[in-house]
Design an enzyme around this catalytic site. Structure first.
Site, PDB file in Angstrom:
ATOM      1  CB  THR A 198      -0.992  -0.139   1.339  1.00 17.34           C
ATOM      2  OG1 THR A 198      -0.163  -0.001   2.406  1.00 17.34           O
ATOM      3  CG2 THR A 198      -1.822  -1.221   1.081  1.00 17.34           C
ATOM      4  CE  LYS A 199       3.359   2.015   4.691  1.00 18.76           C
ATOM      5  NZ  LYS A 199       2.280   1.216   4.904  1.00 18.76           N
TER       6      LYS A 199
END
Length: 403
Positions: A198-199
């Site tokens: 998700t980064k």
């Protein structure tokens, strides 16, 4: 667009999105370049401890403005190795407004996380509150750069120096950011980055420790490879925390797209701010351009006292529209097990913020049209807060699930 309460999917209307639009949809970059790197690793029959990981470490070190980057299989493992390599013992002070891995990595080593309250303006650890929870058992401080907003790192450095404490940072959200003209990555003894899917830069799963300390970097490299040096000597107990070549291939490809991803996210943030401006009781968390934000998150705060609707009910309304909004972070760490039972502590600023924050979708997969639709849902929910709260009743309690 959702203009009236009757339009809302939670009350029988048609969902805005046919599929769930998630917070933190991965940025995959140029797929052909990823496959090219993977094919190189496969052709070389070199899948771990290879050139791609070394290249990734070099590029992250350069971005962080430090001499060393030690890549790992996850951000959590990077934290655990960092706590171990810096020799932390007893109690370590940290904010509760963080992902639970910040605390769990310490607990796994037999350390005791001690939670201090935040600065209500920034959401980050308050250096003055750190001093109120110091004990003879305190060995270190963990600062967290929440949502990529750098914490008061220079002030925490002063507190750590005054009391002879080790200072490290959870910089999971803050790749590419800066504070007081210094790059995030070079504060304290070391800083941890996360490259979870998700980064803003991802390695499928991955993490790293950035540092200017030569000896610490060497210790971390040994710890991540079972405690064994490159020449085969065993220096003590270690683990297998290495990053694979496949993860590094994804990381390098995601890094290639980093500038464009930030540009897109910045435009997304600006559009959210514009579309939600004037929405009474709702604030979009802003970022300071001087801190080189990576614009990874769009966070809103919803004040129930003004809107008449709780954040959780707004989230329920958004999810019915297939908008995967998330509480971020709520409950806070001190409100989760085992910490709430083992060491109950009131943290009023943390608890208030945790009750209000909501993360909205952004990233390269989210378009300007998507944002306009999301904001129409939010505005409809907030502007009809008391009516919706009366018709829908309390929101169910849901565990938070993102990092």
């Amino acid at each position: 667009m959702k203009n009236t309460v009757a339009d809302l999917a939670v009350l029988g209307g048609t969902p805005t999105f046919p599929q769930v639009l998630q917070v933190g949809t991965p940025s995959v970059g140029e797929r052909s370049r990823l496959f090219e790197r993977l094919n190189t690793a496969l052709d070389n029959r070199w899948l771990t401890n290879g050139a791609l990981v070394r290249e990734f470490e070099e590029r992250i070190a350069e971005l962080a403005g430090v001499r060393h980057c030690v890549a790992t299989c996850s951000g959590t493992m990077a934290l655990q190795l960092l706590y171990q390599a810096t020799g932390l013992t007893g109690e370590i002070i940290m904010p509760a407004m963080t992902y639970v891995a910040t605390a769990h990595a310490a607990s796994m080593l037999g350390l005791t996380p001690v939670f201090a309250d935040i600065d209500p303006e920034t959401g980050c650890l308050d250096p003055q509150q750190v001093e109120t929870v110091l004990t003879p058992r305190t060995s270190g401080i963990v600062g967290v750069h929440l949502w990529g907003r750098p914490c008061a790192a220079d002030e925490l450095e002063k507190v750590a120096k005054e009391h002879g404490l080790t200072l490290v940072f959870d910089a999971a959200h803050a790749l590419g950011c800066s504070h007081q003209g210094r790059r995030i990555g070079g504060f304290g003894s070391a800083e941890m980055f996360s490259f979870h899917a998700t980064k803003v830069v991802n390695c499928f799963e991955g993490g790293a420790v950035a540092t200017d300390d030569d000896a610490l970097a060497g210790e971390l490299r040994v710890l991540r490879t079972f405690g064994i040096t490159t020449d085969g000597r065993s220096l003590g107990v270690g683990t297998n925390a290495k990053m694979t070549e496949a993860s590094a291939a994804m990381g390098l490809t995601s890094l290639d797209a980093f500038t464009e991803t930030m540009r897109h996210n910045r435009a997304n943030h600006a559009r959210y701010c514009s579309a939600l401006r004037g929405c009474s009781g709702l604030t979009v968390v802003d970022f300071d351009e001087a801190q080189d934000p990576n614009w990874q998150y769009v966070i809103v705060k919803i004040d129930e006292a003004v809107t008449g609707i709780h954040r959780d009910l707004v989230m329920r309304i958004l999810r019915a529209e297939n908008t995967g909004a998330q509480r971020y972070f709520s409950p806070a760490c001190h409100q989760l097990e085992p910490y709430r039972s083992q060491r109950p502590v009131p943290l009023p600023h943390t608890e208030r913020l945790a009750e209000q924050v909501l993360a909205l979708p952004t990233g390269p997969a989210v378009s300007a049209v998507d944002i306009d639709r999301i904001c129409s849902i939010v505005r409809c929910a907030v502007s009809h807060g008391p009516e919706l709260a009366d018709r829908l009743g309390p929101s169910p309690t849901r565990p938070f699930a993102i990092s």
